[in-house]
Structures are given as structure tokens and as C-alpha cells.
Design a protein around this motif. Structure first.
Motif, mmCIF file in Angstrom:
data_model
loop_
_atom_site.group_PDB
_atom_site.id
_atom_site.type_symbol
_atom_site.label_atom_id
_atom_site.label_comp_id
_atom_site.label_asym_id
_atom_site.label_seq_id
_atom_site.Cartn_x
_atom_site.Cartn_y
_atom_site.Cartn_z
ATOM 1 N N LEU A 135 0.820 -1.207 0.000
ATOM 2 C CA LEU A 135 0.000 0.000 0.000
ATOM 3 C C LEU A 135 0.858 1.263 0.000
ATOM 4 O O LEU A 135 0.524 2.268 -0.639
ATOM 5 C CB LEU A 135 -0.933 0.011 1.219
ATOM 6 N N PHE A 136 1.988 1.197 0.710
ATOM 7 C CA PHE A 136 2.866 2.370 0.782
ATOM 8 C C PHE A 136 3.436 2.709 -0.587
ATOM 9 O O PHE A 136 3.480 3.885 -0.969
ATOM 10 C CB PHE A 136 3.999 2.126 1.772
ATOM 11 N N LEU A 137 3.900 1.701 -1.319
ATOM 12 C CA LEU A 137 4.474 1.987 -2.629
ATOM 13 C C LEU A 137 3.415 2.557 -3.569
ATOM 14 O O LEU A 137 3.697 3.464 -4.358
ATOM 15 C CB LEU A 137 5.095 0.723 -3.231
ATOM 16 N N GLY A 138 2.178 2.050 -3.471
ATOM 17 C CA GLY A 138 1.109 2.639 -4.263
ATOM 18 C C GLY A 138 0.895 4.102 -3.920
ATOM 19 O O GLY A 138 0.759 4.947 -4.806
ATOM 20 N N GLY A 183 -2.131 7.400 5.824
ATOM 21 C CA GLY A 183 -2.796 7.082 7.085
ATOM 22 C C GLY A 183 -3.286 5.646 7.106
ATOM 23 O O GLY A 183 -3.186 4.948 8.125
ATOM 24 N N LEU A 184 -3.803 5.171 5.955
ATOM 25 C CA LEU A 184 -4.226 3.777 5.855
ATOM 26 C C LEU A 184 -3.034 2.840 6.020
ATOM 27 O O LEU A 184 -3.123 1.803 6.688
ATOM 28 C CB LEU A 184 -4.901 3.550 4.498
ATOM 29 N N VAL A 185 -1.901 3.218 5.420
ATOM 30 C CA VAL A 185 -0.688 2.397 5.544
ATOM 31 C C VAL A 185 -0.253 2.295 7.002
ATOM 32 O O VAL A 185 0.106 1.213 7.482
ATOM 33 C CB VAL A 185 0.447 2.996 4.685
ATOM 34 N N VAL A 186 -0.268 3.422 7.714
ATOM 35 C CA VAL A 186 0.127 3.422 9.131
ATOM 36 C C VAL A 186 -0.765 2.481 9.925
ATOM 37 O O VAL A 186 -0.297 1.708 10.762
ATOM 38 C CB VAL A 186 0.060 4.853 9.704
ATOM 39 N N THR A 187 -2.061 2.516 9.649
ATOM 40 C CA THR A 187 -3.005 1.653 10.362
ATOM 41 C C THR A 187 -2.738 0.187 10.068
ATOM 42 O O THR A 187 -2.674 -0.645 10.974
ATOM 43 C CB THR A 187 -4.450 2.008 9.961
ATOM 44 N N VAL A 188 -2.550 -0.142 8.787
ATOM 45 C CA VAL A 188 -2.298 -1.534 8.395
ATOM 46 C C VAL A 188 -0.969 -2.024 8.940
ATOM 47 O O VAL A 188 -0.827 -3.184 9.342
ATOM 48 C CB VAL A 188 -2.326 -1.661 6.849
ATOM 49 N N ASN A 189 0.017 -1.110 8.983
ATOM 50 C CA ASN A 189 1.345 -1.506 9.424
ATOM 51 C C ASN A 189 1.422 -1.766 10.920
ATOM 52 O O ASN A 189 2.427 -2.263 11.424
ATOM 53 C CB ASN A 189 2.367 -0.426 9.036
ATOM 54 N N GLY A 190 0.370 -1.383 11.659
ATOM 55 C CA GLY A 190 0.336 -1.682 13.092
ATOM 56 C C GLY A 190 1.096 -0.696 13.923
ATOM 57 O O GLY A 190 1.994 -1.052 14.677
ATOM 58 N N GLY A 191 0.750 0.596 13.780
ATOM 59 C CA GLY A 191 1.391 1.629 14.595
ATOM 60 C C GLY A 191 1.037 1.473 16.059
ATOM 61 O O GLY A 191 0.177 0.693 16.449
ATOM 62 N N GLY A 250 -1.261 7.348 17.653
ATOM 63 C CA GLY A 250 -0.539 6.296 16.951
ATOM 64 C C GLY A 250 -0.286 6.548 15.483
ATOM 65 O O GLY A 250 0.083 5.627 14.753
ATOM 66 N N ILE A 251 -0.498 7.798 15.014
ATOM 67 C CA ILE A 251 -0.154 8.130 13.639
ATOM 68 C C ILE A 251 0.960 9.171 13.656
ATOM 69 O O ILE A 251 1.254 9.760 14.679
ATOM 70 C CB ILE A 251 -1.373 8.649 12.845
ATOM 71 N N GLY A 363 7.862 6.729 5.996
ATOM 72 C CA GLY A 363 7.808 5.287 5.771
ATOM 73 C C GLY A 363 9.007 4.560 6.336
ATOM 74 O O GLY A 363 8.886 3.467 6.908
ATOM 75 N N LEU A 364 10.198 5.175 6.211
ATOM 76 C CA LEU A 364 11.405 4.567 6.762
ATOM 77 C C LEU A 364 11.361 4.545 8.280
ATOM 78 O O LEU A 364 11.690 3.525 8.916
ATOM 79 C CB LEU A 364 12.632 5.341 6.277
ATOM 80 N N GLU A 365 10.933 5.653 8.884
ATOM 81 C CA GLU A 365 10.867 5.721 10.346
ATOM 82 C C GLU A 365 9.826 4.771 10.929
ATOM 83 O O GLU A 365 9.997 4.246 12.033
ATOM 84 C CB GLU A 365 10.557 7.164 10.776
ATOM 85 N N LEU A 366 8.760 4.528 10.181
ATOM 86 C CA LEU A 366 7.705 3.628 10.647
ATOM 87 C C LEU A 366 8.010 2.161 10.353
ATOM 88 O O LEU A 366 7.249 1.285 10.770
ATOM 89 C CB LEU A 366 6.373 4.011 9.989
ATOM 90 N N GLY A 367 9.101 1.901 9.643
ATOM 91 C CA GLY A 367 9.458 0.520 9.319
ATOM 92 C C GLY A 367 8.671 -0.066 8.165
ATOM 93 O O GLY A 367 8.693 -1.281 7.945
ATOM 94 N N VAL A 368 7.972 0.779 7.396
ATOM 95 C CA VAL A 368 7.205 0.281 6.257
ATOM 96 C C VAL A 368 8.134 -0.110 5.116
ATOM 97 O O VAL A 368 7.867 -1.065 4.383
ATOM 98 C CB VAL A 368 6.200 1.348 5.784
#
Length: 422
Positions: A135-138, A183-191, A250-251, A363-368
Motif C-alpha cells: 500500500l505504501f508503494l502505491g 494514514g491507511l498504511v500506518v493503520t495496516v502496518n500496526g502503529g 498512533g499516527i 515510511g522509513l521511520e515507521l518501518g514500512v
């Protein structure tokens, strides 16, 4: 408490950022490129890509980098506020349908292509969540940098044309969609604090029903007495609280800054608006944002890219360029915009610049994404941004050598026939 060594190298590091950012930013402007391109390149050149990062380690010792990062984050919060505050809502008058169509197409096509590319690349990268990576790359492929685009339009004399207004409105809508996707990516990634994410709708409602009216009162007081200190303090305090609240639920704090900018009322007095944004931009653009972009460049490591990495970079560039160009061009043609101006809009929507860098760093800081993929995406952002100016100059020559002739046009037939017609 900071040691003497940390304090000394903190100030020396800030001096290094000022000098490097100024020199490389000026060099970028001489090449008709945004200053951010030069600031990122400065970080890359002193980073691990050359000399094993020895120069970066000397200028920015490990124990002072968190301090510099703190400065950079404050600058980023101010920058994101200005983006939200300066979203071109006025440009939507009479252009909403066209801008929305172009924006949706220029987001949907690269998003789909980015997702497909991510499904192919995800097995080669160490990521926290494969779904989050996809999702992040999209989302990253869908970004258009509204601030850089606005500066390019002004520099080319296109900002007051029909083409410029549509481009600004489309990029503004696209920015909102891009941050929603992140924001959707952060949620899916498990912040952190997933349960607290349920409070986000309440926070948005509070911003609209409570914060915005309070800020409007502050601006009304300005209209009465002419001073801006009180409203500036109110805006700064509200901005910091909004960033804190975003991190608490958490975002990423950039969402809090961006949303606070969108709900801050636009006073009718242009002098007050310009003074407000001028104070904020003078703080962030001269020192704080260059720290952010130079440090972002320092994180780029191209020393081990290899043949496989180069192949990934080619794929990323092809998807980034084709997705944005085809999406924006199709949306413009379906709206009845002539082919030449549709091509110009497609070129403008390919500008990624600052917004892309912010998204990638988050994205890098969140580990995505991992460090190697971050490096490749930074290069993509620089290349696509650098291409916009030369493409516009070429299209201006095709329009007769005058930016005004490129910027003004009459609508053609809409629908599929208009899309394929020459």
C-alpha cells in the motif's frame, strides 16, 4: 542534560547544514531546479554513498544526530502546516469537476501500478508488513508535490493561467488523497496505540467544531487591532498540540500538522495571511527544513546498490513516470483539455519533490520500507522532480515560445472521443 561536546557539535552541525544547503540549493536554482534537489544531493554526497560516510560522521556525530533530528521535525511540522493552510480551495471555484477528475486519475493509475510493482519487489526487502509495503508503494507513486509545483508555476509565469489553476487544484486534491493513503498504511502496518486510532474521528470533529471557531475569533481580533502576535502564538500552540495528539493516537505527527493547517481559517486580509505564513516559513525554510532534507540525503546509501538494485531503480522510475503521466493525461483529455496542455499537466503532476521526501522518510521511520528501498525511492523523487522544468520549457516552445500561450486554452470535446482525438 547535554554535554559540552554535544552542544558544540550541534551548533557546528547547524552551520554545516546552512552552508551546504545554501551552496547546493543555489547550484540547483542555477540549473532551474528546486532548492530541495540540491539539499538532498548535499546529504547524499556527504553520506555513506561516498567515503563510507566518514564526512557525515565528522560533521554530524552520532550523539548529536537525535538533536538535529528534533530540529528537523519541528521544521517539518511547520512545513506541513503551511501545505495544509495554502491548499488552493479558491482554485476549485469553476474547476472542481475538472481538477477532481485529473487528480483521481493521476492518483488511481500510479497507485495501481505501484501496488503491482510492490507485489513483485516485496520478497526482496525486509519489511514489517508486506501489506503495508504494498500500500505504501502505491501511495508513494501517487504523490504530487504541491509546494514545488506551485513554485514551478510561478517561476514559469503559469500561476495565473487556466492551466496553472487546474494544476494547483488537482495537486491540492492529490495531496489530501496521498496523506489519506499514508494514514491507511500506518493503520495496516500496526502503529502504536491501535485502540487510540478509534479517537481520530472525534479529533477531526473537534478540529472543525471547536478549534476552527476559536482560531476564527483570534483572526477577528487581528482585523480589529492590526496585531498578529496573538494569533501567531495561538496557531503555534495549536499546531504543536495537534502534532502531539497525532503521535499519541498512533499516527505520524505530520498528519496533525497538515490537518491543523487545513482547518485554520483564511482571514480576509491578505497582509495578515502573508505575515502569518511569512513568519512560519522564515523560521522553517532558512534553517529547519534544510536540516531535514540534508539529513534525509545522508540516510541514502548507494554504495551497495549493485546490478539488482539498479534494475529495481529502472522499474521504479518507469512505473513512477508512466503512472503519473498516463493518469494525469487521461484525466485531462477526458475533461476536454487540448493535447498539448494535457501533456503539460501530466508533466506537472510528475513533480514529487518535498512531499515525496517527507512521505518516504515517514515510511522509513515507521518501518514500512527498508533503507535500501528508501535510497532508490529518493533517487526516483529527485529524477521525476528534475524532469519537470525541462519538459515545460520544451512544451512552451511547442506552444510558440510563450508560457501564456501554453497556459491559456479552450476546452475541446469531452469523453472518449475527446481523449483519443488529436
Amino acid at each position: 542534560m547535554l554535554t559540552t561536546h554535544q552542544v558544540q557539535w550541534l551548533f557546528l552541525g547547524l552551520v554545516a547544514v546552512l552552508v551546504l544547503g545554501r551552496l547546493f540549493g543555489a547550484g540547483a536554482r542555477l540549473l532551474r531546479q528546486p532548492a530541495v534537489v540540491g539539499e538532498i544531493l548535499a546529504g547524499i554526497l556527504i553520506g555513506p554513498s561516498l567515503f563510507g560516510g566518514a564526512l557525515a560522521d565528522f560533521l554530524f556525530p552520532a550523539d548529536t544526530r537525535p538533536l538535529l533530528a528534533a530540529f528537523a521535525n519541528v521544521g517539518l511540522a511547520l512545513f506541513m502546516f503551511v501545505i495544509g493552510y495554502e491548499l488552493p480551495f479558491d482554485e476549485l471555484r469553476g474547476k472542481a469537476r475538472v481538477a477532481l477528475r485529473i487528480s483521481l486519475c493521476s492518483v488511481a493509475v500510479p497507485f495501481v501500478l505501484g501496488v503491482l510493482l510492490a507485489l513483485y519487489l516485496v520478497r526482496d526487502h525486509h519489511v514489517h508488513s508486506q501489506t503495508g509495503f504494498v500500500l505504501f508503494l502505491g501511495a508513494a507513486m501517487s504523490v504530487t508535490a504541491f509546494p514545488v509545483l506551485a513554485r514551478i508555476l510561478t517561476d514559469r509565469g503559469l500561476d495565473r493561467t487556466r492551466l496553472g489553476g487546474i494544476a494547483l487544484a488537482g495537486a491540492g486534491i492529490g495531496d489530501v488523497l496521498a496523506w489519506l493513503l499514508l494514514g491507511l498504511v500506518v493503520t495496516v502496518n500496526g502503529g502504536t496505540g491501535q485502540a487510540r486510532l478509534l479517537l481520530v474521528p472525534l479529533g477531526l470533529a473537534a478540529m472543525v467544531t471547536l478549534v476552527r471557531p476559536l482560531l476564527r475569533r483570534a483572526f477577528t481580533a487581528v482585523d480589529g487591532n492590526g496585531g498578529t502576535t496573538g494569533p501567531l502564538v495561538a496557531v503555534m500552540a495549536g499546531l504543536m498540540l495537534s502534532c502531539w495528539a497525532a503521535e499519541w493516537v498512533g499516527i505520524h505527527f505530520i498528519f496533525g500538522a497538515f490537518l491543523f493547517g487545513t482547518v485554520t481559517p483564511r482571514t480576509e486580509r491578505a497582509d495578515v495571511r502573508s505575515e502569518l505564513t511569512g513568519h512560519i516559513e522564515s523560521i522553517s525554510s532558512v534553517l529547519l527544513l534544510p536540516v531535514y532534507f540534508v539529513l534525509s540525503g545522508v540516510r541514502v546509501d548507494l554504495s551497495g546498490i549493485g546490478f539488482a538494485g539498479f534494475g529495481e531503480l529502472v522499474l521504479i522510475l518507469l512505473v513512477a513516470l508512466a503512472g503519473k503521466f498516463l493518469g494525469a493525461f487521461a484525466g485531462a483529455r477526458l475533461s476536454g483539455i487540448p493535447r498539448l496542455q494535457s501533456t503539460a499537466l501530466a508533466a506537472l503532476m510528475n513533480t514529487r519533490g518535498l512531499t515525496e521526501i517527507v512521505l518516504l522518510t515517514a515510511g522509513l521511520e515507521l518501518g514500512v520500507i527498508d533503507a535500501s528501498f528508501y535510497s532508490l525511492m529518493i533517487l526516483m523523487a529527485l529524477v521525476t522532480t528534475a524532469m519537470t522544468g525541462p519538459m515545460l520549457r520544451f512544451l512552451e516552445r511547442r506552444a510558440g515560445g510563450d508560457a501564456r500561450q501554453l497556459g491559456e486554452f479552450e476546452y475541446e470535446r469531452q469523453g472518449f472521443r475527446g481523449f483519443v482525438a488529436g
